[in-house]
Scaffold this motif. Structure first.
Motif, PDB file in Angstrom:
ATOM      1  N   HIS A   7       0.868  -1.187   0.000  1.00 13.40           N
ATOM      2  CA  HIS A   7       0.000   0.000   0.000  1.00 13.40           C
ATOM      3  C   HIS A   7       0.901   1.233   0.000  1.00 13.40           C
ATOM      4  CE1 HIS A   7      -3.426   2.409   2.135  1.00 13.40           C
ATOM      5  NE2 HIS A   7      -3.331   2.680   0.856  1.00 13.40           N
ATOM      6  N   LEU A   8       0.811   2.007  -1.062  1.00 14.39           N
ATOM      7  CA  LEU A   8       1.628   3.222  -1.186  1.00 14.39           C
ATOM      8  C   LEU A   8       0.710   4.437  -1.162  1.00 14.39           C
ATOM      9  CD1 LEU A   8       4.396   4.561  -1.727  1.00 14.39           C
ATOM     10  CD2 LEU A   8       3.947   4.280  -4.166  1.00 14.39           C
ATOM     11  N   GLN A   9       1.025   5.364  -0.273  1.00 14.52           N
ATOM     12  CA  GLN A   9       0.211   6.586  -0.151  1.00 14.52           C
ATOM     13  C   GLN A   9       1.108   7.809  -0.240  1.00 14.52           C
ATOM     14  OE1 GLN A   9      -1.151   5.296   3.824  1.00 14.52           O
ATOM     15  NE2 GLN A   9      -3.153   5.962   3.135  1.00 14.52           N
ATOM     16  N   GLY A  10       0.647   8.804  -0.977  1.00 17.24           N
ATOM     17  CA  GLY A  10       1.388  10.069  -1.081  1.00 17.24           C
ATOM     18  C   GLY A  10       0.665  11.166  -0.316  1.00 17.24           C
ATOM     19  N   LYS A  11       1.432  12.105   0.204  1.00 16.65           N
ATOM     20  CA  LYS A  11       0.872  13.214   0.995  1.00 16.65           C
ATOM     21  C   LYS A  11       0.557  14.396   0.089  1.00 16.65           C
ATOM     22  CE  LYS A  11       3.013  13.229   5.311  1.00 16.65           C
ATOM     23  NZ  LYS A  11       4.174  13.591   6.119  1.00 16.65           N
TER      24      LYS A  11
ATOM     25  N   ALA B 186      -2.120   7.502 -15.214  1.00 18.00           N
ATOM     26  CA  ALA B 186      -2.504   6.708 -14.038  1.00 18.00           C
ATOM     27  C   ALA B 186      -3.671   7.335 -13.296  1.00 18.00           C
ATOM     28  CB  ALA B 186      -1.303   6.585 -13.099  1.00 18.00           C
ATOM     29  N   GLU B 187      -4.202   6.544 -12.371  1.00 19.36           N
ATOM     30  CA  GLU B 187      -5.221   7.056 -11.468  1.00 19.36           C
ATOM     31  C   GLU B 187      -4.781   6.793 -10.033  1.00 19.36           C
ATOM     32  OE1 GLU B 187      -9.486   6.712 -13.542  1.00 19.36           O
ATOM     33  OE2 GLU B 187      -8.587   4.787 -13.023  1.00 19.36           O
ATOM     34  N   CYS B 188      -5.174   7.664  -9.132  1.00 18.90           N
ATOM     35  CA  CYS B 188      -4.981   7.449  -7.698  1.00 18.90           C
ATOM     36  C   CYS B 188      -6.375   7.380  -7.092  1.00 18.90           C
ATOM     37  CB  CYS B 188      -4.246   8.591  -7.035  1.00 18.90           C
ATOM     38  SG  CYS B 188      -2.938   9.295  -7.975  1.00 18.90           S
ATOM     39  N   ALA B 189      -6.425   7.234  -5.789  1.00 18.47           N
ATOM     40  CA  ALA B 189      -7.748   7.198  -5.148  1.00 18.47           C
ATOM     41  C   ALA B 189      -7.725   7.991  -3.852  1.00 18.47           C
ATOM     42  CB  ALA B 189      -8.161   5.752  -4.891  1.00 18.47           C
TER      43      ALA B 189
ATOM     44  N   ASP C  48      -4.159   7.437  -2.179  1.00 14.72           N
ATOM     45  CA  ASP C  48      -3.707   6.061  -2.452  1.00 14.72           C
ATOM     46  C   ASP C  48      -3.125   5.972  -3.860  1.00 14.72           C
ATOM     47  OD1 ASP C  48      -4.547   4.893   0.032  1.00 14.72           O
ATOM     48  OD2 ASP C  48      -6.605   5.151  -0.678  1.00 14.72           O
ATOM     49  N   LEU C  49      -1.877   5.555  -3.931  1.00 15.35           N
ATOM     50  CA  LEU C  49      -1.189   5.448  -5.234  1.00 15.35           C
ATOM     51  C   LEU C  49      -1.118   3.993  -5.698  1.00 15.35           C
ATOM     52  CD1 LEU C  49       1.730   7.837  -4.272  1.00 15.35           C
ATOM     53  CD2 LEU C  49      -0.261   8.417  -5.649  1.00 15.35           C
ATOM     54  N   ILE C  50      -0.881   3.085  -4.746  1.00 15.80           N
ATOM     55  CA  ILE C  50      -0.954   1.632  -5.020  1.00 15.80           C
ATOM     56  C   ILE C  50      -1.702   1.014  -3.850  1.00 15.80           C
ATOM     57  CG2 ILE C  50       0.314  -0.541  -5.343  1.00 15.80           C
ATOM     58  CD1 ILE C  50       2.731   1.048  -6.266  1.00 15.80           C
ATOM     59  N   GLY C  51      -2.670   0.180  -4.140  1.00 14.45           N
ATOM     60  CA  GLY C  51      -3.435  -0.482  -3.086  1.00 14.45           C
ATOM     61  C   GLY C  51      -4.670   0.310  -2.725  1.00 14.45           C
TER      62      GLY C  51
ATOM     63  N   THR D 194      -4.979  -1.080  -8.075  1.00  9.44           N
ATOM     64  CA  THR D 194      -4.210  -2.330  -8.011  1.00  9.44           C
ATOM     65  C   THR D 194      -2.808  -2.134  -8.580  1.00  9.44           C
ATOM     66  OG1 THR D 194      -4.827  -3.183 -10.189  1.00  9.44           O
ATOM     67  CG2 THR D 194      -6.342  -3.672  -8.378  1.00  9.44           C
ATOM     68  N   LEU D 195      -1.907  -2.953  -8.043  1.00 11.14           N
ATOM     69  CA  LEU D 195      -0.520  -2.954  -8.525  1.00 11.14           C
ATOM     70  C   LEU D 195      -0.480  -3.231 -10.030  1.00 11.14           C
ATOM     71  CD1 LEU D 195       2.555  -3.200  -7.978  1.00 11.14           C
ATOM     72  CD2 LEU D 195       2.148  -5.580  -7.316  1.00 11.14           C
ATOM     73  N   ASP D 196      -1.328  -4.157 -10.478  1.00 10.04           N
ATOM     74  CA  ASP D 196      -1.318  -4.531 -11.893  1.00 10.04           C
ATOM     75  C   ASP D 196      -1.817  -3.395 -12.777  1.00 10.04           C
ATOM     76  OD1 ASP D 196      -0.606  -7.614 -12.048  1.00 10.04           O
ATOM     77  OD2 ASP D 196      -1.769  -7.226 -10.256  1.00 10.04           O
TER      78      ASP D 196
END
Ligand SMILES: Cc1ncc(COP(=O)(O)O)c(C=O)c1O
Length: 370
Positions: A242-246, A292-295, A331-334, A338-340
């Motif tokens: 799980h990767l999150q950016g600020k 890409a998309e983030c959430a 949320d950038l990954i997870g 998804t990672l994929d």
């Protein structure tokens, strides 16, 4: 490190990793389930990943290089550790000292290891035959030479004969069956002494092809870490990363304004744009810009403009203002991304995304629930 000092958090769920190991082991049984943990456990950190896998029952590990094997040996004194890169020249004594088992990829390596065994006593090895990936391993002519000089193996204990699949993530690919047939054929050509030797063939995807590919030991990597083993099918694995950016800043902009280097994106209407503290220096690929998309709270938002070294920009016009403030996480990954899907947007594979994850993150490991 205090997490307030960094721009992004990487969380690695060791419980999910263990659940993934158990699922693969169950699917492969009665074959042994090893783990492929090369490149610092696919970038996730061997110090935590190695012992967590061992706690889940894994006793056999594959690394790429002896230096990785030495690091792992310090963590797991009793594990079997196999070195896929083979027997590096003049490094024999390190394999012996740290109890590392080389995967012998060609005749010269077999000769080197046998010479060393004649000096120090019998040594273990894995014998690699190349059934169609044309990368590492003995081809038919070398197998025939070995069969003609079986005494070369007198001082060696070959624990496994192994081979590696090239296209297993696509179950319709004809090379899978061709490689399987070649493995049976090559086995028959090997010296008498190796006719009963156990076989290792399947990576993550190979486990999902069919029982015919399991043999005696499987060697998954990416599926342990949450990657989808079969690219065109639903992912049965649990999310590990799980990767999150600020968020650093949020700007309300008028219509028609350029965003980022190269002015590659232009807003069409009044928009809100958030700037997030992650960039290509953190392994967030430059190719994710404008794709890409983030959430945010499960709401997908697009990455707009180019990815900079330390920064991305996202369009948060559809997100409630109170959910999108400086200091909040994206949320950038997870957690819905998804990672994929990130790998597909970057036009690469999950393996490259994971092994590129940078060193600037605050890394947190979630311990398994007892
Ligand atoms: C020889 C070998 N075996 C097993 C694996 C694990 O493969 P995967 O991560 O696709 O499960 C790899 C990874 O590239 C490999 O090179």
């Amino acid at each position: 490190m205090d997490p307030v000092l960094v721009g992004a958090h990487l969380t690695i769920d060791l419980g999910a990793l263990q659940d993934n190991y158990r699922l693969l082991a169950q699917k492969a049984a009665p074959a042994i389930c090893a783990a492929s943990v090369k490149a610092n456990a696919y970038g996730l950190g061997i110090e935590k990943v190695g012992p967590a896998l061992a706690d889940a029952g894994c006793q056999h590990f594959f690394v790429a290089l002896p230096t990785e094997g030495i690091d792992l040996r310090k963590l797991l004194p009793d594990a079997k550790i196999y070195v896929l890169g083979g027997l590096l020249k003049e490094a024999e004594k390190y394999y012996l000292e740290h109890n590392l088992i080389p995967v012998l990829n060609h005749l010269q390596e077999i000769e080197m290891w046998a010479d060393y065994a004649n000096e120090v006593g019998p040594l273990s090895a894995v014998l690699h035959v190349d059934t169609g990936i044309t990368r590492l391993g003995l081809l038919e002519n070398e197998i025939r030479s070995l069969a003609a000089t079986p005494s070369l193996l007198d001082s060696l204990k070959i624990e496994y004969v192994m081979s590696h699949l090239a296209c297993a993530d696509d179950r319709t690919h004809p090379l899978n069956q061709q490689q399987l047939e070649k493995l049976h054929y090559f086995k028959g050509l090997l010296p008498e002494k190796l006719q009963e030797t156990p076989i290792s063939f399947a990576n993550s995807a190979g486990i999902f092809l069919s029982k015919d590919y399991h043999f005696d030991m499987v060697r998954p990597g990416i599926a342990l870490f949450g990657g989808n083993p079969m690219s065109a099918e639903d992912n049965p694995m649990k999310e590990v990363v799980h990767l999150q950016g600020k968020i650093l800043q949020v700007q309300d902009v008028d219509s028609e304004i350029h965003v980022g280097y190269g002015a590659t994106y232009r807003t069409q209407e009044v928009s809100r744009i958030a700037t997030v503290s992650v960039g290509y220096a953190d392994g967030y690929f430059r190719s994710l810009g404008n794709r890409a998309e983030c959430a945010i709270k499960q709401n997908k938002v697009p990455v707009i403009g180019r990815v900079s070294m330390d920064i991305i920009t996202i369009d948060v016009s559809t997100v409630a203002k109170e959910d999108c403030q400086p200091g909040d996480f994206v949320d950038l990954i997870g957690n819905g991304v998804t990672l994929d899907e990130v790998a597909a947007h970057a036009e690469t594979i999950p393996y490259e995304i994971l092994t590129s994850l940078g060193n600037r993150y605050y890394r947190e490991y979630l311990e398994p629930v007892a």
